[in-house]
Scaffold this motif. Structure first.
Motif, PDB file in Angstrom:
ATOM      1  N   LEU A  76       0.867  -1.026   0.042  1.00 27.45           N
ATOM      2  CA  LEU A  76       0.041   0.062  -0.042  1.00 27.45           C
ATOM      3  C   LEU A  76       0.706   1.192   0.007  1.00 27.45           C
ATOM      4  CD1 LEU A  76      -3.076  -1.052   2.609  1.00 27.45           C
ATOM      5  CD2 LEU A  76      -2.958  -0.435   0.022  1.00 27.45           C
ATOM      6  N   ARG A  77       1.890   1.128   0.786  1.00 30.34           N
ATOM      7  CA  ARG A  77       2.898   2.391   0.835  1.00 30.34           C
ATOM      8  C   ARG A  77       3.344   2.404  -0.493  1.00 30.34           C
ATOM      9  NH1 ARG A  77       5.538   0.856   5.022  1.00 30.34           N
ATOM     10  NH2 ARG A  77       7.406   0.475   3.910  1.00 30.34           N
ATOM     11  N   ALA A  78       3.919   1.448  -1.016  1.00 30.21           N
ATOM     12  CA  ALA A  78       4.639   1.487  -2.242  1.00 30.21           C
ATOM     13  C   ALA A  78       3.814   2.068  -3.289  1.00 30.21           C
ATOM     14  CB  ALA A  78       5.216   0.419  -2.623  1.00 30.21           C
ATOM     15  N   GLU A  79       2.715   1.625  -3.295  1.00 29.51           N
ATOM     16  CA  GLU A  79       1.475   2.121  -4.492  1.00 29.51           C
ATOM     17  C   GLU A  79       1.345   3.678  -4.202  1.00 29.51           C
ATOM     18  OE1 GLU A  79      -1.639  -0.568  -3.991  1.00 29.51           O
ATOM     19  OE2 GLU A  79      -1.021  -1.844  -5.862  1.00 29.51           O
ATOM     20  N   SER A  80       1.283   4.000  -3.042  1.00 29.43           N
ATOM     21  CA  SER A  80       0.774   5.354  -2.856  1.00 29.43           C
ATOM     22  C   SER A  80       1.935   6.316  -3.104  1.00 29.43           C
ATOM     23  CB  SER A  80       0.032   5.616  -1.491  1.00 29.43           C
ATOM     24  OG  SER A  80       1.151   5.122  -0.588  1.00 29.43           O
ATOM     25  N   GLY A 116       5.244   5.278  -3.812  1.00 27.59           N
ATOM     26  CA  GLY A 116       6.492   4.898  -4.612  1.00 27.59           C
ATOM     27  C   GLY A 116       7.518   4.436  -3.957  1.00 27.59           C
ATOM     28  N   THR A 117       8.495   3.712  -4.644  1.00 25.69           N
ATOM     29  CA  THR A 117       9.486   3.349  -3.918  1.00 25.69           C
ATOM     30  C   THR A 117      10.848   3.536  -4.686  1.00 25.69           C
ATOM     31  OG1 THR A 117      10.587   1.334  -2.519  1.00 25.69           O
ATOM     32  CG2 THR A 117       9.187   0.883  -4.648  1.00 25.69           C
ATOM     33  N   ILE A 118      11.954   3.545  -3.732  1.00 25.01           N
ATOM     34  CA  ILE A 118      13.112   3.641  -4.522  1.00 25.01           C
ATOM     35  C   ILE A 118      13.785   2.386  -4.387  1.00 25.01           C
ATOM     36  CG2 ILE A 118      15.473   4.878  -4.594  1.00 25.01           C
ATOM     37  CD1 ILE A 118      13.779   7.236  -3.342  1.00 25.01           C
ATOM     38  N   VAL A 119      14.260   1.660  -5.479  1.00 29.14           N
ATOM     39  CA  VAL A 119      14.922   0.306  -5.293  1.00 29.14           C
ATOM     40  C   VAL A 119      16.329   0.751  -6.208  1.00 29.14           C
ATOM     41  CG1 VAL A 119      13.039  -1.191  -5.177  1.00 29.14           C
ATOM     42  CG2 VAL A 119      13.656  -0.075  -7.598  1.00 29.14           C
ATOM     43  N   LYS A 120      17.263   0.139  -5.879  1.00 28.86           N
ATOM     44  CA  LYS A 120      18.420   0.225  -6.114  1.00 28.86           C
ATOM     45  C   LYS A 120      19.037  -1.059  -6.541  1.00 28.86           C
ATOM     46  CE  LYS A 120      20.331   4.676  -5.094  1.00 28.86           C
ATOM     47  NZ  LYS A 120      21.224   5.423  -4.019  1.00 28.86           N
ATOM     48  N   THR A 121      19.872  -1.427  -7.607  1.00 28.55           N
ATOM     49  CA  THR A 121      20.784  -2.428  -7.649  1.00 28.55           C
ATOM     50  C   THR A 121      22.303  -2.068  -8.089  1.00 28.55           C
ATOM     51  OG1 THR A 121      20.575  -2.414 -10.126  1.00 28.55           O
ATOM     52  CG2 THR A 121      18.855  -3.547  -8.854  1.00 28.55           C
ATOM     53  N   PRO A 122      22.954  -2.779  -7.666  1.00 24.36           N
ATOM     54  CA  PRO A 122      24.500  -2.594  -7.781  1.00 24.36           C
ATOM     55  C   PRO A 122      24.717  -2.055  -9.332  1.00 24.36           C
ATOM     56  CG  PRO A 122      24.259  -4.670  -6.736  1.00 24.36           C
ATOM     57  CD  PRO A 122      23.004  -4.000  -7.235  1.00 24.36           C
ATOM     58  N   LEU A 123      23.777  -2.621 -10.095  1.00 23.31           N
ATOM     59  CA  LEU A 123      23.830  -2.179 -11.614  1.00 23.31           C
ATOM     60  C   LEU A 123      23.701  -0.851 -11.875  1.00 23.31           C
ATOM     61  CD1 LEU A 123      24.361  -4.160 -13.921  1.00 23.31           C
ATOM     62  CD2 LEU A 123      21.909  -4.240 -14.403  1.00 23.31           C
ATOM     63  N   ASP A 124      22.771  -0.002 -11.113  1.00 21.31           N
ATOM     64  CA  ASP A 124      22.582   1.390 -11.278  1.00 21.31           C
ATOM     65  C   ASP A 124      23.967   2.085 -10.897  1.00 21.31           C
ATOM     66  OD1 ASP A 124      19.995   1.018 -12.065  1.00 21.31           O
ATOM     67  OD2 ASP A 124      19.352   0.486 -10.003  1.00 21.31           O
ATOM     68  N   ALA A 143       9.088  -0.421  -9.523  1.00 21.94           N
ATOM     69  CA  ALA A 143       8.185  -0.354  -8.334  1.00 21.94           C
ATOM     70  C   ALA A 143       7.235  -1.440  -8.627  1.00 21.94           C
ATOM     71  CB  ALA A 143       7.505   1.026  -8.025  1.00 21.94           C
ATOM     72  N   GLN A 144       6.486  -1.415  -9.683  1.00 21.96           N
ATOM     73  CA  GLN A 144       5.649  -2.486 -10.188  1.00 21.96           C
ATOM     74  C   GLN A 144       6.085  -3.683 -10.027  1.00 21.96           C
ATOM     75  OE1 GLN A 144       2.274  -2.446 -10.757  1.00 21.96           O
ATOM     76  NE2 GLN A 144       2.457  -0.252 -10.142  1.00 21.96           N
ATOM     77  N   LYS A 145       7.200  -3.955 -10.336  1.00 20.23           N
ATOM     78  CA  LYS A 145       8.039  -5.315 -10.455  1.00 20.23           C
ATOM     79  C   LYS A 145       8.212  -5.748  -9.073  1.00 20.23           C
ATOM     80  CE  LYS A 145      11.475  -8.265 -10.599  1.00 20.23           C
ATOM     81  NZ  LYS A 145      12.339  -8.818  -9.526  1.00 20.23           N
ATOM     82  N   THR A 146       8.854  -4.914  -8.298  1.00 17.27           N
ATOM     83  CA  THR A 146       8.760  -5.262  -6.666  1.00 17.27           C
ATOM     84  C   THR A 146       7.515  -5.385  -6.006  1.00 17.27           C
ATOM     85  OG1 THR A 146      10.541  -3.408  -7.022  1.00 17.27           O
ATOM     86  CG2 THR A 146       9.904  -4.271  -4.659  1.00 17.27           C
ATOM     87  N   HIS A 189       0.728  -7.025 -11.841  1.00 16.78           N
ATOM     88  CA  HIS A 189       1.922  -6.192 -11.539  1.00 16.78           C
ATOM     89  C   HIS A 189       3.017  -6.461 -12.414  1.00 16.78           C
ATOM     90  CE1 HIS A 189       0.008  -3.889  -8.260  1.00 16.78           C
ATOM     91  NE2 HIS A 189      -0.220  -5.141  -7.656  1.00 16.78           N
ATOM     92  N   TYR A 190       3.379  -7.533 -12.546  1.00 25.57           N
ATOM     93  CA  TYR A 190       4.405  -7.866 -13.417  1.00 25.57           C
ATOM     94  C   TYR A 190       4.137  -7.262 -15.009  1.00 25.57           C
ATOM     95  CZ  TYR A 190       6.757 -10.640 -10.034  1.00 25.57           C
ATOM     96  OH  TYR A 190       7.535 -10.970  -8.870  1.00 25.57           O
ATOM     97  N   SER A 191       2.761  -7.688 -15.378  1.00 22.94           N
ATOM     98  CA  SER A 191       2.664  -7.265 -16.835  1.00 22.94           C
ATOM     99  C   SER A 191       2.909  -5.686 -16.948  1.00 22.94           C
ATOM    100  CB  SER A 191       1.041  -7.367 -17.175  1.00 22.94           C
ATOM    101  OG  SER A 191       0.792  -8.912 -17.015  1.00 22.94           O
ATOM    102  N   THR A 192       2.434  -5.011 -16.005  1.00 18.73           N
ATOM    103  CA  THR A 192       2.810  -3.498 -16.061  1.00 18.73           C
ATOM    104  C   THR A 192       3.986  -3.208 -15.979  1.00 18.73           C
ATOM    105  OG1 THR A 192       0.840  -3.589 -14.325  1.00 18.73           O
ATOM    106  CG2 THR A 192       1.696  -1.345 -14.926  1.00 18.73           C
ATOM    107  N   ALA A 193       4.864  -3.869 -14.966  1.00 20.36           N
ATOM    108  CA  ALA A 193       6.199  -3.820 -15.253  1.00 20.36           C
ATOM    109  C   ALA A 193       7.036  -4.165 -16.381  1.00 20.36           C
ATOM    110  CB  ALA A 193       6.936  -4.520 -14.012  1.00 20.36           C
ATOM    111  N   LEU A 194       6.369  -5.278 -16.921  1.00 20.90           N
ATOM    112  CA  LEU A 194       7.174  -5.601 -18.249  1.00 20.90           C
ATOM    113  C   LEU A 194       6.755  -4.439 -19.336  1.00 20.90           C
ATOM    114  CD1 LEU A 194       6.139  -9.411 -18.631  1.00 20.90           C
ATOM    115  CD2 LEU A 194       8.485  -8.517 -18.436  1.00 20.90           C
TER     116      LEU A 194
END
Lengths: 143, 1200
Positions: B183-187, B189-197, B218-221, B238-243
């Motif tokens: 719920l929090r993430a949907e409202s 948003g969230t910051i996700v990081k990978t070492p790739l970034d 965010a959708q993927k997460t 959610h994955y469909s959106t993320a894709l």
């Protein structure tokens, strides 16, 4: 370029194993030949008894590994011929031709009355003939 | 990379399980095992703990079918840098485990737990389970916060139920946390990081790009969380959106991640279904996943961080999904591609994990060799890490490969259920299929040696001496021909070094050296032979012995006797021996500290011995032991203590090895290369142990070596029999066997039978009389007789001595339990006592001749006493045969007409002196020894024996005058005469054959009465066997010897006119010795009588005539120059003599000239009957029968 040919008996015992590289990788080739027996075993145990493949002796590409391609051939006495090559694009016909000639050489070698079936092939004539076949591999020369 | 990944791992919640405070290892393991059972909690079960605070974002939560899955990370795990990318990598909950008895203060526990949890910032739920709290702790526990959960002491079932409830609680809490997070993430948003970034400052363009991408990520997460919450449909949305978003923004890495998530969602949604369409879908999507993971790698090649591990993981996930036989080819290709990728992996541990996974997957596919290959790669990676834990891991991984490479340790292979140890000797002949295959595969020696070496190396590094020992032993035993002598010594020292670290008496399943094979079971020594007892028969040993000299008889064909399974009987308490052959084909001295028979049946005490084997040598040794109780004994092999470790060497293994060597499958035959001859495959017989038996031991009193006897020597031998067993001998029987049985004259069986039962320790003596046999001509001893005569200690050849065979047995039933049913009668035994006799050539018989001796008697007044009463004269002639007459001990007046003498020529080739005595047994008289012994020196007539010096020969004369029958009996004669070879045609009633037989009988009868005994030295004496020689000599003239003449004639002076009747002697020689010498004077009328005796049973009529001749042989009664005048009738006197009577005819002679005269009486028998004719060997029936008496000498003295 062919790096190794091997003859493996019907009980998976190595009868002949010759590498054609200068490098000291005999052990590696041993491993490759040994591992390829998995695939051959599987094909021997689950033969696809359908139509034209019923009497097919050529097993085709057994598996690709690192830089090698391993081809197999199974005689009707369940003796296996294994070919390890570094060539990346090998024509199937070449391999078939190779195995056919190799098979003839093998038959001649084991027809030697002094050869004990099940023992390793030690005939020098066979070795010479095999290296000859290996040298002409892929040159398109018919027997 | 992480181990054990699969497509479904995207939906698994990771929970760190941490021990809090000190927990005993056992307790921790116990608690963890309780916990890990709850790796899935059904959604339906947690509804009671779940409270919906807000509207759940997981709209399509499958409350009926779904569930939450957990993965318990015992000990926790460090946070992964990629946990934002794949939320399932996060540790989402922490469970502490506390063992209250060892952590009394719950406050401390709570603090420790809180501290531990701090490391897991991502944890949403934290609980600490405290087990087994005390009463006070229970009271305290109520006050604490939610974090510490006390499990009141209870039985296990209750505790498990309690734990389940707690897990459901945790699951519900997690679900609520997930909802909150989503719920929090949907409202917000969230910051996700990978070492790739890129961590560096972003350019403005990139910031915009990153913002766009953030939405997709965010959708993927959120999708990830949906998956974790067990709601695949939501996740898929959610994955469909993320894709979509990721594709638009070109965020390939996240695109691939979302794709992976969607596949996982798909699979969870279609739980349990595996239709080809789904499979195709998964395959298709995953190949896309792999492709997209590769893209950023290729694109941002410059970046330090590689996404290769994701690509490989995805490959492994797909491979695991597809891992089935039918798809083997595809899987192999995937795995080989993954293996190729391994080289680009930077992190060694990633590579390790990859290889582990590849090996596992190949193993699951049934590709054992490839699995082994990759396991070896794993081991090598472990070995590159320089610590002992890694070495242990390497060792264990390598141990797993040994099966594929057929270098398995016996310890592992014997655990597999399909191998039975019990049937060790039952099917020794045929080999296990498995062992055949292993023999074939053992030719991959190049690979096998490498593996074993690696195991040896890793186990040394891991500090596992037993594993090192085992590996070195396998290496040395199987591949010694391929190892240089230096390498062999190196292995030997590795073995010794390993053994030093092992406690003494350590056992290892893998034998090292030497090679041990069964050589033979020595037969019982002859004195311990066991014979089966046939209780029904008196002669209980009969029929139990092998039926004959034939190996095969057609009559025994029906019996189910498998010849290779011979029976062997051992006896409790009696030591036995088994011969085994050891071989050390290696180039170092092998010291076997002890070797003994390994018997699992527990009724055998084996005696260890120690052996030293030089390089490349083999040795046959005898291993002994004592059976301790009745039953059967199985000997599968030997237990060997060598190189400091105890191993069991099975005979069967070596047999297989040798069989393999014979077929060229095995590198080399260890025995052959040690120069040992090829041995037939010895089968282990069925050995049964029986209760104690008596044991007789024999020895010959005096000397145990051979008795040296001259031919014909008779000697008494005393044999002592002692019972050395622990059971009395109750039955015993003596019989003879072997050659020359007839040389044993008597055996005192009574002595043995009277001593029965022979108690243990008792002894009995049996006298045996033996007579040395005749050496045959073909016997080499004969030729060598002279040479060996000095060789006193020589044993006789075994073949020629007779043997006493004593069958004996103990009681039929064991003492005490006589009524036992099914009791088998204990076997008896056979003792063979060879009578060692060495026969030397003694006196040898050269030839026998029949001589006749004619000495005229002197006429005297008295008839002499019958010859046989007067010590029938005997004489002999020795080498100088010329003076025979001078040596005659004979009364010259008695005369001896027609005396037959048997001359035996004897020679003495030996180097001792023989004394000969001849005895003739007379039928009529009882005289045992009526012969006189004359020395060839002739000096001493009284000397009773003939002495023959060494290398001399001598002749012994035997008078045959006592064999005459007194009466020319018709019946006897009819029989005897007709048996004569030269009988006339009248004897036609008998066949030739029978007559010959009769003749032989009479000759034998005669011969048997002549005995030639000899004596040599003090204590050897014997009898000469000369029957054949005598028979040959007597053959032709037996009739003359045996039968008396029908008439006997005698002259005597009728001076005193006594009518002395000459007894009808059996001799035809009527000797008349003059009463006083010189009583016949010339020129004097000498009255004389002629006595005619009828020896037949018929009246004989005859015409008697008397002739007198002078020295020149001229008839001096008639003719011109008659020098003798006479009164009375001298010719044509008709006399009738009644049967067995004699008649007397008187006449007088007047000698004109002194000198020697000879009187001869002759008669022509009238009307001779058949007997007489036959006796006279008359040819025609009309022929007159003419009888002539012996000449009588008359010495006429001049009348001075």
């Amino acid at each position: 370029m062919i790096v190794c040919v091997a003859v493996v008996g019907h009980q998976n015992n190595p009868l002949y194993l010759q590498s054609f590289t200068e490098a000291d990788d005999a052990l590696k080739l041993h491993h490759i030949v040994h591992c390829s027996l998995d695939v051959i075993d599987e094909r021997v145990n689950n033969p696809k008894k359908t139509g034209p493949t019923l009497n097919e002796t050529f097993l085709g590409l057994l598996y690709p590994t690192e830089n090698y391609k391993v081809y197999g051939y199974l005689t009707n006495t369940k003796v296996k011929f294994i070919l390890v090559t570094t060539d990346l694009d090998v024509r199937d016909a070449d391999v078939r031709n190779f195995f056919r000639r190799f098979h003839l050489a093998y038959v001649d070698a084991v027809s030697n009355p002094f050869h004990v079936p099940g023992k390793k092939i030690t005939s020098r004539t066979f070795a010479d003939r095999v290296s000859d076949i290996v040298r002409t591999f892929g040159l398109g020369t018919a027997v | 990379m992480e181990p054990d990944v699969s497509i479904e791992s995207g939906c698994i919640i990771r929970i760190a399980v941490l021990p809090i405070g000190s927990i005993p290892q056992v307790q921790l393991r116990d608690y963890v095992s309780m916990l890990v059972r709850h790796n899935k909690v059904e959604l339906s079960a947690i509804s009671s703990f779940y409270t919906e605070h807000q509207k759940s974002p997981f709209a399509n939560q499958p409350w009926e079918t779904g569930g939450l899955r957990f993965k318990f990370m015992v000990g926790g795990s460090p946070a992964s840098p990629w946990e934002d990318f794949q939320s399932n990598r996060k540790i989402l909950a922490v469970i502490g485990l506390c063992h209250c008895p060892s952590s009394p203060d719950l406050d401390v526990v709570a603090d420790q737990f809180a501290t531990a949890c701090k490391r897991y910032s991502s944890a949403l739920v934290e609980r600490c389970f405290a087990f087994c709290p005390g009463d006070s702790q229970l009271e305290d526990g109520g006050k604490k916060g939610n974090n510490v959960v006390l499990f009141p002491p209870a039985d296990r079932q209750t505790q498990e139920f309690h734990l389940q409830t707690m897990m459901q609680d945790i699951a519900a809490s997690l679900l609520m946390e997930f909802e909150k997070w989503v719920l929090r993430a949907e409202s917000a948003g969230t910051i996700v990081k990978t070492p790739l970034d890129s961590q560096a400052s972003l350019s403005s363009e990139e910031v915009i790009k990153a913002k766009k991408r953030r939405l997709g990520r965010a959708q993927k997460t959120i999708g990830d969380y949906c998956l974790l919450a067990g709601s695949p449909v939501d996740a898929n949305a959610h994955y469909s959106t993320a894709l979509e978003l990721a594709r638009l923004t070109g965020d390939f890495f996240w695109y691939a991640g979302a794709m992976e998530g969607s596949v996982c969602a798909l699979l969870i949604d279609r739980m349990g279904q595996k239709d080809p369409a789904l499979e195709e879908e998964v395959r298709y999507r995953y190949s896309s996943v792999i492709l997209h993971y590769r893209k950023p790698f290729m694109q941002d090649n410059a970046q330090r961080v590689s996404t290769l591990s994701f690509e490989l993981e995805a490959t492994l996930k797909l491979a695991r999904f597809l891992c089935r036989r039918e798809l083997a080819k595809e899987v192999v290709e995937l795995l080989m591609a993954a293996a190729d990728g391994a080289k680009s992996l930077i992190d060694a541990s990633d590579r390790l994990i990859l290889y582990v996974e590849i090996a596992r997957l190949f193993g699951a596919l049934g590709y054992q060799r490839k699995a082994a290959f990759f396991s070896r790669q794993v081991a090598q990676l472990y070995l590159q890490q320089d610590n002992s834990l890694a070495a242990i891991s390497a060792m264990q991984v390598l141990a797993m490969t040994t099966k594929a490479y057929r270098v398995q340790s016996r310890a592992i292979s014997s655990q597999s259920p399909n191998k039975e140890i019990g049937s060790t000797h039952a099917d020794a002949g045929k080999m296990h299929l498995q062992s055949v295959v292993s023999l074939f595969e053992s030719q991959w020696s190049t690979l096998q040696m490498v593996v074993l070496r690696e195991i040896l190396m890793s186990s040394i590094r891991a500090g596992d001496p037993l594993a090192a020992w085992s590996a070195a032993a396998r290496l040395l035993r199987s591949y010694y021909p391929l190892i240089t002598p230096a390498g062999q010594s190196g292995l030997a020292s590795a073995l010794r070094n390993s053994a030093e670290r092992l406690p003494s008496g350590t056992r290892c399943a893998d034998p090292a050296l030497p090679f041990v094979r069964l050589h033979s079971f020595p037969l019982h020594p002859s004195e311990m032979d066991i014979v089966k007892r046939n209780p029904g028969k008196e002669e209980w040993w009969v029929g139990s012995a092998p039926p004959g000299p034939f190996i095969y008889t057609p009559f025994s064909k029906g019996e189910p006797n498998n010849s290779n399974k011979q029976e062997l009987i051992w006896i409790v308490g009696e030591p036995v021996q088994v011969l085994v052959e050891l071989a050390n084909p290696c180039g170092f001295d092998l010291m076997v500290d002890s070797i003994y028979l390994s018997v699992h049946s527990g009724n055998f005490d084996a005696f260890p011995i120690s052996v030293s084997l030089p390089p490349s040598s083999s040795k046959v040794i005898s291993l002994s032991g004592i059976p301790t109780s009745v039953g059967s004994v199985t000997i599968p092999g030997c237990t060997v203590h060598c190189f400091g470790v105890i191993t069991e060497h099975l005979f069967r293994d070596v047999d297989n090895l040798l069989l393999g060597a014979a077929q060229g499958l095995v590198l080399s035959d260890p025995f052959r290369c040690c120069g040992s001859p090829k041995l037939r495959n010895v089968s282990v017989p069925n050995i049964s142990v029986v209760s104690p038996l008596p044991l007789l031991l024999s020895h010959v009193i005096g000397s145990d070596c051979a008795a040296i006897l001259y031919e014909g020597e008779i000697r008494d031998v005393w044999i002592s029999l002692a019972n050395a067993g622990s059971v009395p001998v109750e039955q015993a029987h003596i019989s003879l066997s072997g050659k020359n049985q007839d040389s044993v004259i008597s055996v005192e069986c009574e002595a043995l039978s009277s001593a029965l039962p022979l108690k243990p320790g008792a002894e009995v003596m049996i006298p045996v009389t033996v007579k040395a046999w005749q050496l045959g001509l073909a016997d080499p001893d004969n030729a060598a007789g002279k040479n060996i005569s000095g060789n006193a200690g020589r044993m006789s050849k075994d073949g020629s001595s007779p043997m006493l065979v004593i069958h004996y047995a103990g009681p039929l039933e064991p003492p005490g339990n006589s009524a036992m049913n099914g009791y088998v009668v204990p076997p008896g035994r056979r003792l063979v006592v060879p009578l060692h006799i060495c026969v030397q050539q003694g006196l040898s018989f050269v030839k026998a001749r029949l001589l006749s001796m004619e000495i005229p008697a002197h006429v005297s007044e008295n008839l002499p006493k019958p010859v046989y009463l007067e010590n029938g004269s005997m004489e002999e002639a020795t080498v100088p045969d010329t003076k025979t007459e001078s040596l005659v001990k004979i009364n010259p007046y008695r005369g001896s007409w027609g005396l037959r003498l048997l001359e035996l020529e004897l020679s003495n080739p030996t180097d001792v002196v023989f004394d000969i005595s001849v005895s003739v047994q007379l039928e009529s008289a009882k005289d045992e020894d009526s012969s006189t012994f004359v020395d060839h020196d002739a000096a001493d007539f009284g000397y009773p024996k003939t002495r023959i010096d060494r290398d001399y020969s001598s002749r012994v004369l035997i008078p045959l005058d006592h064999f005459k029958l007194p009466i020319l009996d018709g019946s006897f004669f009819a029989k005897d005469s007709q048996t004569d070879d030269v009988t006339t045609s009248r004897s036609s009633s008998f066949t030739e054959k029978s007559t010959k037989a009769e003749l032989n009988t009479s000759i034998k009868n005669l011969i048997s009465r002549i005995k030639v005994r000899w004596q040599s030295g003090r204590n050897s004496s014997g009898e000469l066997n000369i029957k054949d020689g005598i028979q040959a000599a007597l053959q032709t003239s037996v009739m003359d010897i045996l039968l008396p003449d029908p008439l006997t004639f005698g002259f005597r002076l009728a001076k005193n006119d006594t009518t002395q009747v000459d007894l009808p002697g059996e001799s035809n020689i009527q000797l008349k010795s003059p009463g006083s010498k010189g009583s016949i004077l010339a020129h004097d009328m000498i009255p004389m009588e002629v006595l005619v005796c009828n020896n037949t049973r018929e009246m004989i009529k005859m015409r008697l005539s008397i002739a007198c001749r002078d020295v020149a042989g001229e008839n001096c009664i008639e003719g011109n120059k008659a020098t003798v005048l006479w009164a009375g009738i001298l010719s044509g006197i008709c006399v009738e003599v009644p049967p067995l009577q004699e008649s007397k005819h008187c006449f007088s002679l007047y000698f004109l000239v002194p000198g020697e005269y000879t009187l001869v009486a002759a008669a022509v028998i009238d009307d001779a009957n058949d007997i007489l004719k036959a006796r006279a060997k008359a040819d025609s029936p009309d022929e007159p029968i003419f009888c002539r008496g012996p000449p009588f000498h008359v010495r006429v003295i001049g009348s001075t």
